[in-house]
Design an enzyme around this catalytic site. Sequence first.
Site, PDB file in Angstrom:
ATOM      1  N   HIS A  37       0.841  -1.210   0.000  1.00 45.51           N
ATOM      2  CA  HIS A  37       0.000   0.000   0.000  1.00 45.51           C
ATOM      3  C   HIS A  37       0.874   1.257   0.000  1.00 45.51           C
ATOM      4  O   HIS A  37       0.592   2.229  -0.701  1.00 45.51           O
ATOM      5  CB  HIS A  37      -0.866   0.039   1.260  1.00 45.51           C
ATOM      6  CG  HIS A  37      -1.852  -1.089   1.383  1.00 45.51           C
ATOM      7  ND1 HIS A  37      -1.743  -2.060   2.342  1.00 45.51           N
ATOM      8  CD2 HIS A  37      -2.955  -1.390   0.668  1.00 45.51           C
ATOM      9  CE1 HIS A  37      -2.756  -2.916   2.233  1.00 45.51           C
ATOM     10  NE2 HIS A  37      -3.510  -2.540   1.211  1.00 45.51           N
ATOM     11  N   SER A 200       0.217  -8.834   1.412  1.00 46.70           N
ATOM     12  CA  SER A 200      -1.239  -8.778   1.443  1.00 46.70           C
ATOM     13  C   SER A 200      -1.689  -8.621   2.888  1.00 46.70           C
ATOM     14  O   SER A 200      -1.054  -9.161   3.805  1.00 46.70           O
ATOM     15  CB  SER A 200      -1.820 -10.075   0.862  1.00 46.70           C
ATOM     16  OG  SER A 200      -3.173 -10.192   1.246  1.00 46.70           O
TER      17      SER A 200
HETATM   18  P1  AMP Z   1      -6.575  -3.655  -0.421  1.00 48.72           P
HETATM   19  O1  AMP Z   1      -6.377  -2.871   0.830  1.00 48.72           O
HETATM   20  O2  AMP Z   1      -6.164  -5.083  -0.316  1.00 48.72           O
HETATM   21  O3  AMP Z   1      -7.946  -3.462  -1.001  1.00 48.72           O
HETATM   22  O4  AMP Z   1      -5.576  -3.043  -1.487  1.00 48.72           O
HETATM   23  C1  AMP Z   1      -5.583  -1.668  -1.779  1.00 48.72           C
HETATM   24  C2  AMP Z   1      -4.683  -1.415  -2.945  1.00 48.72           C
HETATM   25  O5  AMP Z   1      -3.356  -1.824  -2.635  1.00 48.72           O
HETATM   26  C3  AMP Z   1      -5.098  -2.173  -4.206  1.00 48.72           C
HETATM   27  O6  AMP Z   1      -4.918  -1.341  -5.327  1.00 48.72           O
HETATM   28  C4  AMP Z   1      -4.134  -3.329  -4.219  1.00 48.72           C
HETATM   29  O7  AMP Z   1      -3.904  -3.871  -5.497  1.00 48.72           O
HETATM   30  C5  AMP Z   1      -2.884  -2.668  -3.669  1.00 48.72           C
HETATM   31  N1  AMP Z   1      -1.971  -3.665  -3.135  1.00 48.72           N
HETATM   32  C6  AMP Z   1      -2.248  -4.625  -2.219  1.00 48.72           C
HETATM   33  N2  AMP Z   1      -1.176  -5.427  -2.027  1.00 48.72           N
HETATM   34  C7  AMP Z   1      -0.202  -4.964  -2.847  1.00 48.72           C
HETATM   35  C8  AMP Z   1       1.132  -5.372  -3.123  1.00 48.72           C
HETATM   36  N3  AMP Z   1       1.688  -6.402  -2.527  1.00 48.72           N
HETATM   37  N4  AMP Z   1       1.830  -4.655  -4.031  1.00 48.72           N
HETATM   38  C9  AMP Z   1       1.274  -3.591  -4.673  1.00 48.72           C
HETATM   39  N5  AMP Z   1       0.010  -3.164  -4.457  1.00 48.72           N
HETATM   40  C10 AMP Z   1      -0.710  -3.844  -3.562  1.00 48.72           C
END
Ligand code: AMP
Length: 295
Positions: A37, A200
Amino acid sequence: MIIFNSAEKLKNHLNELRSQGNTIGFAPTMGALHQGHISLIAIAKAQCDVVVCSIFVNPTQFNDLKDLDKYPRTLEADTALLESANCDILFAPEINEIYSAEELLLKQENKEDKSWMQGKNVDFGMMDKVMEGALRPGHFNGVAQVVSKLFRIVNPHKAFFGQKDFQQLSIIRSMVNQLELPIEIVACPIVRETDGLAMSSRNIRITPEEREMVPYIYKTLVAVSAIYLYSNIINIKKLVAGAFEETGIFELEYFELVDADTLQPIEDFKSAKSVVACVAVKLKNVRLIDNIVLY
Ligand code: AMP
């Protein structure tokens, strides 16, 4: 960093900044932030004058309510991480700032709410019918619903999404095109742990024993990228299925070689301009997805 809980107050503040000529960058998240993030914030900071991050665990994109309950919520630590990344604004709304009672009722009744399309007939075609879309009915409608709502509040010049969620990124791009929103969608590379595990928020649910094994997911993708030129789709799929089965801990939900534009499984390597290998596996308490662009 300024923290807003109210959509109205955030909107007014951003209108003021915009009228002074500032460009606004936006990274929507569900919190439990990690370096993946933070990389979106860093890329946004490099491209925009003001960077907004939202933290909102969106109920409408969860088809499994247990998963929604279990989703980690770590606002204090997230705030500190965003501060240290020099994020300018955190938007952390309560649920009522985003959804009306009627919308939440539709969710409770398990009905897909299409009102976010605002009278347009947004159609993702087959893009939301494969992979995550096939396994998580209504998931991408929920994602498009919340992102379109957040876009209307923040009204950014650019929005930053991770390639970790490759299918989500394509669907958001398509949504922005179909709704004719003047927002540039910027794709950001996957950030990994040193052993290759894609970062993640769900990784905290991996048990210590599983943690030893999970780098295998990325290793398998890298192996695919090394052999695909000398193999064919049927053999690659067999090899991958066998490799995960052999471990005894992964349940392979899907492994697909898809066209990067249409997200549809390719029939051969010659016909697609760009191909992505996408995988989803289930462990005891967590489901993990990853992908690699082959070309
Ligand atoms: P989330 O909080 O899981 O909904 O993710 C929010 C944003 O962060 C989304 O655009 C995801 O694709 C991005 N994101 C999550 N994990 C990663 C990662 N390991 N590398 C790059 N972007 C990420």
